[in-house]
Design a protein around this motif. Structure first.
Motif, PDB file in Angstrom:
ATOM      1  N   ALA A   1       5.955  -7.801  -0.875  1.00  0.00           N
ATOM      2  CA  ALA A   1       5.699  -6.744   0.169  1.00  0.00           C
ATOM      3  C   ALA A   1       4.307  -6.450   0.344  1.00  0.00           C
ATOM      4  N   VAL A   2       4.112  -5.361   1.518  1.00  0.00           N
ATOM      5  CA  VAL A   2       2.728  -5.014   1.824  1.00  0.00           C
ATOM      6  C   VAL A   2       2.258  -4.547   0.661  1.00  0.00           C
ATOM      7  N   LYS A   3       3.012  -3.331  -0.142  1.00  0.00           N
ATOM      8  CA  LYS A   3       2.681  -2.674  -1.332  1.00  0.00           C
ATOM      9  C   LYS A   3       3.357  -3.323  -2.571  1.00  0.00           C
ATOM     10  N   SER A   4       2.590  -3.458  -3.558  1.00  0.00           N
ATOM     11  CA  SER A   4       3.193  -3.982  -4.850  1.00  0.00           C
ATOM     12  C   SER A   4       3.955  -3.086  -5.475  1.00  0.00           C
ATOM     13  N   ALA A   5       3.932  -1.955  -5.244  1.00  0.00           N
ATOM     14  CA  ALA A   5       4.933  -0.783  -5.724  1.00  0.00           C
ATOM     15  C   ALA A   5       4.984   0.227  -4.530  1.00  0.00           C
TER      16      ALA A   5
ATOM     17  N   PRO B   1      -3.686  -7.313  -2.135  1.00  0.00           N
ATOM     18  CA  PRO B   1      -2.660  -6.300  -1.225  1.00  0.00           C
ATOM     19  C   PRO B   1      -3.638  -5.709  -0.039  1.00  0.00           C
ATOM     20  N   ALA B   2      -4.845  -5.419  -0.280  1.00  0.00           N
ATOM     21  CA  ALA B   2      -5.852  -5.022   0.627  1.00  0.00           C
ATOM     22  C   ALA B   2      -6.041  -6.081   1.830  1.00  0.00           C
ATOM     23  N   ALA B   3      -6.223  -7.324   1.464  1.00  0.00           N
ATOM     24  CA  ALA B   3      -6.554  -8.144   2.436  1.00  0.00           C
ATOM     25  C   ALA B   3      -5.067  -8.415   3.468  1.00  0.00           C
TER      26      ALA B   3
ATOM     27  N   ILE C   1       4.510 -12.020   5.840  1.00  0.00           N
ATOM     28  CA  ILE C   1       3.960 -11.871   4.389  1.00  0.00           C
ATOM     29  C   ILE C   1       4.045 -13.425   3.689  1.00  0.00           C
ATOM     30  N   ASP C   2       5.197 -14.049   3.930  1.00  0.00           N
ATOM     31  CA  ASP C   2       5.120 -15.440   3.511  1.00  0.00           C
ATOM     32  C   ASP C   2       4.270 -16.475   3.860  1.00  0.00           C
ATOM     33  N   ALA C   3       3.752 -16.055   5.165  1.00  0.00           N
ATOM     34  CA  ALA C   3       2.875 -16.993   5.837  1.00  0.00           C
ATOM     35  C   ALA C   3       1.365 -16.517   5.222  1.00  0.00           C
ATOM     36  N   LEU C   4       1.327 -15.414   4.812  1.00  0.00           N
ATOM     37  CA  LEU C   4       0.148 -15.089   4.131  1.00  0.00           C
ATOM     38  C   LEU C   4      -0.124 -15.435   2.828  1.00  0.00           C
TER      39      LEU C   4
END
Length: 305
Positions: free
Chosen positions: A270-274, A169-171, A158-161
């Motif tokens: 995170a992958v999901k914001s919540a 989030p979708a991307a 996620i940090d790399a993204l």
């Protein structure tokens, strides 16, 4: 004894967490389930609420009959998952389901037996839910200090993204999907799975503990979505969160969690914001004063197999 619980999904999403409480004459079973968000393109048994929500609900329903047989925690989990798998196969029919599409969940199950001068706690843990005991002296102890090794790998990705300015989030999910699917296949294919999965290839590699607690101790369990208040958001320490849950109540902490997520750009963490968030607080008999140490392990190291 009192029990408080809360469980909700963010916004109008379907809740894939579940909390179940089973009361017996001399014991209480507290079950916390955190269904892993599907990485599949379709649902195979429940198109309305999704296969993951179906899975945790079916498991909790199948666990009750196993408890009635007075089975050990390990045996009860296996009996319940066998029943769930039979139901899944009947509903999925002849559909070709990819291995990564099989549902799985984290499970923390606390069994509390009430004895004349203490509480006997036994735990069965798969995955990364959290559980604490808050003693009458105010001390807080992490009952299952487990760190999910895959979380560091996921956060690095996620940090790399983020460094590549991919914040949607979708991307992010699309970029991470191959890794996520490979991880699910590895979990389902493991010879000794460490999460609750639909078709285990061998015995579950559960973390199991026993503890002797004072009769007025409190036990707090939660999914990682609720624990975001500590990690990664840093709004509380572990001790501060346990104390706040007892003093302010779970609903107030849930409101704080959702308000923070709405106000901040938490999606980069995170992958999901919540996430779905659930917590359960069980408080022992406060009329009985403690005459023992706040926490005493049994069998030397506090573990059983």
């Amino acid at each position: 004894m009192t029990t408080e619980q809360i469980s909700c999904a963010p916004g109008n999403a379907i809740n894939e967490d579940l909390i179940a409480v089973f009361e017996h004459d001399d014991a209480t079973d507290l079950v916390v389930l955190d269904g892993a968000t599907s990485v599949a393109d379709a649902n195979y048994v429940d198109p309305r609420q999704g296969d993951v929500a179906w899975f945790v609900q079916a498991f909790a329903a199948a666990l009750a009959p196993a408890l009635a047989l007075n089975a050990t925690q390990g045996c009860a989990v296996r009996q319940a998952i066998d029943a769930v798998r039979t139901a899944w196969q009947a509903q999925a029919g002849a559909a070709a389901v990819p291995l990564y599409a099989y549902p799985l969940a984290a499970l923390t199950w606390l069994r509390i037996r009430r004895l004349p001068d203490h509480l006997a706690l036994s735990m069965y843990c798969l995955g990364d839910c959290k559980a604490f005991v808050h003693g009458p002296d105010g001390a807080v102890r992490d009952l299952d200090p487990y760190v999910n090794p895959h979380e560091a790998v996921l956060r690095a990705a996620i940090d790399a993204l983020g460094l590549a300015d991919i914040d949607d989030p979708a991307a992010r999910r699309a970029r991470l999907l191959p890794m996520l699917r490979a991880r699910r296949e590895a979990q389902h294919g493991a010879p000794a799975p460490d999460v609750l999965c639909l078709a285990p290839r061998g015995e579950f590699q559960a973390r199991t503990y026993t503890l002797r607690l004072p009769p007025d101790a409190a036990v707090l369990a939660m999914t990682d979505g609720f624990y975001r208040l500590v990690d990664p958001y840093g709004l509380y320490t572990m001790e501060g969160l346990a104390q706040a849950c007892r003093s302010r109540g779970l609903a107030a902490l849930m409101d704080e969690l959702r308000s923070y997520e709405a106000a901040r750009a938490c999606g980069a963490l995170a992958v999901k914001s919540a996430d779905d968030a659930s917590a359960l607080l069980w408080v022992g008999d406060t009329d009985k004063g403690s005459t023992m140490k706040a926490f005493e392990q049994q069998a030397g190291d506090g573990r059983f197999d």
